[in-house]
Design a protein around this motif. Structure first.
Motif, PDB file in Angstrom:
ATOM      1  N   TYR A 192      -6.001   0.171  -9.731  1.00 47.11           N
ATOM      2  CA  TYR A 192      -7.352  -0.114  -9.586  1.00 47.11           C
ATOM      3  C   TYR A 192      -8.270   0.746 -10.514  1.00 47.11           C
ATOM      4  CZ  TYR A 192     -12.092  -0.433  -7.697  1.00 47.11           C
ATOM      5  OH  TYR A 192     -13.419  -0.505  -7.553  1.00 47.11           O
TER       6      TYR A 192
ATOM      7  N   THR B 162      -1.463   0.878  -5.786  1.00 51.62           N
ATOM      8  CA  THR B 162      -2.575  -0.234  -5.732  1.00 51.62           C
ATOM      9  C   THR B 162      -3.929   0.561  -6.327  1.00 51.62           C
ATOM     10  OG1 THR B 162      -1.473  -1.299  -4.144  1.00 51.62           O
ATOM     11  CG2 THR B 162      -4.158  -1.504  -4.288  1.00 51.62           C
TER      12      THR B 162
ATOM     13  N   ASP C 110       3.229   2.022  -2.172  1.00 51.26           N
ATOM     14  CA  ASP C 110       2.457   0.951  -2.504  1.00 51.26           C
ATOM     15  C   ASP C 110       1.068   1.040  -2.603  1.00 51.26           C
ATOM     16  OD1 ASP C 110       4.531  -0.659  -2.564  1.00 51.26           O
ATOM     17  OD2 ASP C 110       4.621  -1.575  -0.543  1.00 51.26           O
TER      18      ASP C 110
END
Length: 229
Positions: free
Chosen positions: A20, A16, A12
């Motif tokens: 981004y 992420t 995770d």
């Protein structure tokens, strides 16, 4: 047209971070956390490039890569593999399975972005260039201008995006639903018949009468850009 990247990564925090940083570089990014879901995401909407982790739940990255390479519609889909495996034999196996590039964890985001640009430039130059030509049609993304046979073609923003997308995949047939997702966005509700309206406008702008219609209608399937006789 913003390139669409599918990241299949089960960590995770890393997923992420990838989302981004890649969005910051101007890419559209969707995250999938396992191999099975990743394959479903590809079926729902064909990405321009896949960033694929080797070790994944349900279906491994190597198997995902193998399945994508075995299907005609995804045979040439650019794939960059991420893995903690640093042995030369593992790198060779990943590339032999069909990956276009290979990055060992930990890696820098700068290097990953550079690899993505290089792969897109090599395999899908239409996504990496500001000016793309197909047949006698030329599209300039920076100036937002289109010419056909040297003649200026005036398009609205939606018709411009539609033509840009079709030019990235010459000869491929897209359903109305696929074009809606790619041009309008999957989070926007627009009726499928709207595609027909904009294709009609695009045809009218591209064709002056004597020119061959570059947009082919495939009965019960959709549309494609085809300038070949």
């Amino acid at each position: 047209m913003t390139p669409y990247i599918l990241v299949i990564e089960d960590e995770d925090a890393l997923a992420t971070l990838l989302q981004y940083n890649l969005q910051k570089e101007g890419y559209e990014v969707v995250i999938s956390s396992d191999g099975e879901d990743g394959l479903m995401q590809v079926d729902e909407r064909l990405p321009d490039l896949v960033v694929l982790d080797w070790m994944l739940p349900k279906v491994s990255g190597i198997e995902v890569c193998r399945r994508l390479r075995s299907r005609a519609e995804t045979r040439n889909l650019p794939i960059i593999m991420l893995t903690a495996r640093g042995e030369e034999s593992d790198r060779v196996r990943g590339l032999d399975t069909g990956a276009d590039d290979y990055l060992t964890k930990p890696f820098s985001m700068t290097e990953l972005v550079a690899r993505i640009r290089a792969v897109l430039r090599r395999i899908r130059p239409g996504l990496a260039e500001d000016r793309v030509a197909h047949g006698d049609i030329v599209i300039d993304r920076v100036a937002h201008r289109v010419k056909r046979g040297g003649r200026e073609v005036h398009l609205g923003p939606t018709e411009f995006r539609l033509l840009d997308y079709l030019m990235q995949h010459p000869g491929r047939v897209f359903s109305r639903e696929q074009l809606l997702d790619a041009v309008w966005g999957s989070d926007v509700y627009v009726e499928a018949r709207t595609v027909d309206v904009h294709v009609g406008r695009l045809r009218k702008a591209l064709n002056t009468g004597a020119e061959r219609d570059p947009i082919r209608t495939v009965r019960s399937a959709g549309y494609s850009l085809d300038l070949e006789d």
